[in-house]
Design a protein around this motif. Sequence first.
Motif, short mmCIF file in Angstrom:
data_model
loop_
_atom_site.label_atom_id
_atom_site.label_comp_id
_atom_site.label_asym_id
_atom_site.label_seq_id
_atom_site.Cartn_x
_atom_site.Cartn_y
_atom_site.Cartn_z
N LEU A 17 14.44 8.81 3.50
CA LEU A 17 13.72 7.70 3.38
C LEU A 17 13.45 6.84 4.71
N CYS A 18 14.50 6.86 5.53
CA CYS A 18 13.90 6.49 6.99
C CYS A 18 12.98 7.24 7.66
N SER A 19 13.10 8.41 7.52
CA SER A 19 11.82 9.44 8.20
C SER A 19 10.77 9.17 7.67
N ILE A 20 10.45 8.54 6.44
CA ILE A 20 9.27 8.36 5.98
C ILE A 20 8.72 6.92 6.20
N CYS A 21 9.44 6.04 6.05
CA CYS A 21 9.27 4.53 6.56
C CYS A 21 9.31 4.06 8.01
N GLN A 22 10.18 4.79 8.50
CA GLN A 22 10.39 4.58 9.88
C GLN A 22 10.67 2.86 10.38
N PRO A 23 11.66 2.38 9.75
CA PRO A 23 11.65 1.11 10.12
C PRO A 23 11.89 0.59 11.40
N ASP A 24 11.33 -0.69 11.69
CA ASP A 24 11.48 -1.30 13.35
C ASP A 24 12.82 -2.28 13.07
N PHE A 25 13.11 -2.55 11.84
CA PHE A 25 14.42 -3.46 11.57
C PHE A 25 15.16 -2.97 10.39
N GLY A 26 16.34 -3.14 10.28
CA GLY A 26 17.24 -2.47 9.10
C GLY A 26 18.17 -3.45 8.94
N TYR A 27 18.56 -3.61 7.55
CA TYR A 27 19.52 -4.36 7.18
C TYR A 27 20.25 -3.64 6.03
N ILE A 28 21.54 -3.52 6.14
CA ILE A 28 22.59 -3.00 4.95
C ILE A 28 23.26 -4.00 4.19
N LEU B 208 2.03 3.76 1.31
CA LEU B 208 0.69 4.05 1.25
C LEU B 208 -0.13 2.73 0.50
N SER B 209 0.81 1.85 -0.09
CA SER B 209 0.13 0.82 -0.59
C SER B 209 -0.25 -0.31 0.64
N ILE B 210 0.30 0.07 1.85
CA ILE B 210 0.05 -0.94 2.96
C ILE B 210 -1.38 -0.93 3.39
N LYS B 211 -2.00 -2.23 3.49
CA LYS B 211 -3.53 -1.96 3.73
C LYS B 211 -3.61 -2.87 5.09
N PRO B 212 -5.04 -3.02 5.71
CA PRO B 212 -5.07 -3.37 7.03
C PRO B 212 -4.90 -4.86 7.01
N LYS B 213 -4.71 -5.75 6.23
CA LYS B 213 -4.64 -7.02 5.78
C LYS B 213 -2.88 -7.28 6.05
N HIS C 56 2.39 10.01 7.68
CA HIS C 56 0.91 10.01 8.70
C HIS C 56 0.42 8.56 8.73
N HIS C 57 0.44 7.94 7.37
CA HIS C 57 0.06 6.50 7.59
C HIS C 57 0.91 5.70 8.20
N ARG C 58 1.97 5.82 8.04
CA ARG C 58 2.91 4.87 8.89
C ARG C 58 2.89 4.81 10.25
N LYS C 59 2.60 6.14 10.73
CA LYS C 59 2.26 6.31 12.12
C LYS C 59 1.08 5.64 12.64
N GLN C 60 0.15 5.35 11.67
CA GLN C 60 -1.12 4.51 12.07
C GLN C 60 -0.70 3.07 12.19
N LEU C 61 0.26 2.57 11.47
CA LEU C 61 0.64 1.05 11.42
C LEU C 61 0.95 0.37 12.60
N ASN C 62 0.51 -0.56 12.82
CA ASN C 62 1.22 -1.49 14.04
C ASN C 62 1.68 -2.80 13.51
N ILE C 63 2.57 -2.62 12.64
CA ILE C 63 3.09 -4.05 12.09
C ILE C 63 4.70 -3.55 11.61
N PRO C 64 5.51 -4.70 11.95
CA PRO C 64 7.00 -4.74 11.85
C PRO C 64 7.10 -4.15 10.37
N VAL C 65 8.20 -3.13 10.32
CA VAL C 65 8.66 -2.64 8.97
C VAL C 65 10.04 -2.88 9.02
N ILE C 66 10.46 -3.54 7.86
CA ILE C 66 11.82 -3.80 7.60
C ILE C 66 12.46 -2.63 6.36
#
Length: 423
Positions: free
Chosen positions: A161-172, A137-142, A84-94
């Motif tokens: 884990l992808c379903s939780i963090c929902q990455p915009d970028f990914g690297y193996i 959950l440790s990601i803050k507005p800053k 739920h928190h991830r869905k509110q975030l508007n930042i790139p997640v790698i």
Amino acid sequence: MNIEQFYPLFLQSEHVTIDSRRIGKNDIFFAFSGENFNAATFADQAIEKGALAVIVEQQDFENKAKNIFYACSTLEFLQELAVHHRKQLNIPVIGLTGSNGKTTTKEIIHAVLSERFTVQYTLGNLNNHIGVPLTILSIKPKHEIAVIEMGANHQKEIELLCSICQPDFGYITNFGKAHLEGFGGFEGVIKGKSELYDYLKNHQQTIVVNENDPIQVEKTENYTPKITFGKEISDYQFELFSEELFVGLMYGSTKAVSKLTGEYNFTNLCAAASLGLHFGIDFKKIKHAIENYVPTNMRSQVVKKEGRTLVLDTYNANPSSMNASLLNFITFEGSKTIIIGDMLELGEESEQEHENILKLALELGFNEIITVGKNFKTVNSSQKAFESTAELIEYLKLNKIQSENILLKGSRGIALEKSLDFI
């Protein structure tokens, strides 16, 4: 209490924790329970310590007046809150995974991106089904970017884990012989790690590709969007170079030398630099980040002691990383001793893989070979084969290693770093 009702309370909190010993003012405490413990018994104490709320999975401990709330499963509530928190975030997640080098790569990516952005990233090894939601959950507005490390030793774990963090970028980072027992062999490793690719493709997100890795190339063929490095036709091209013990990379005419040893860290540096360039960071700042990053996590860590060079790489080991470490270490100038510990979670292939590594070590001609662990003991008939680090320490108390260079490499469970004070 459902997630939507609880979320406003979460937004008022400082931290989320599962450790009753580390509860601070305005923290949210998730009281996990297991066969031999029940953290719900600490619920009242947590509130007294200043916790804003507690989640328990035993209804008898619920006390809504004190903000102690019942959930059928603390784990599922934690994960759902993170989603739920991830869905509110508007930042790139790698998102980052791989058999070897993922933690080092995460650390360097964080260092590079921090030259321009406020970055949140996975601390330590919080990279599993509990650690990933805690990081989200440790990601803050800053925070302007997040880097999430994902670890796995079975199929479908990266998918979760992808379903939780929902990455915009990914690297193996790579596909290696790690956790063979859980994944069901090397092909299982490829399938399991590629769950990150599956998520990114299904959601039209960006894949970072090392084009010198044929598996990465095959798995991402004809896919866009992606960020590539490694070839002349790639988005970004870097040249490898070494300075004394340390690996570096050149971009254009500018060199950046790291404090990491081993050519195998070159691609880790390239991935971080590629992401930095993609996000508009000048390479001079990337160079600053790379040159000032100091490994302190027992991964390719170089330690100087009494005029000798020690390479401390004791956080993890598998056949792929062990092979790379030995081939790198043999290039060091001067006499060389290796202390290698068991590689765990290899299943039926364990004896053969340990035999292969011992054979390689003998062929390379190190001045001294010391093995630690029951698996190596099975294949090593030498007198310098010890079943445990404790046995090794007793040996070291009476026998000082004379070599100018010493490598310590083994799985986490062997804890070879405990011998450091006796070398």
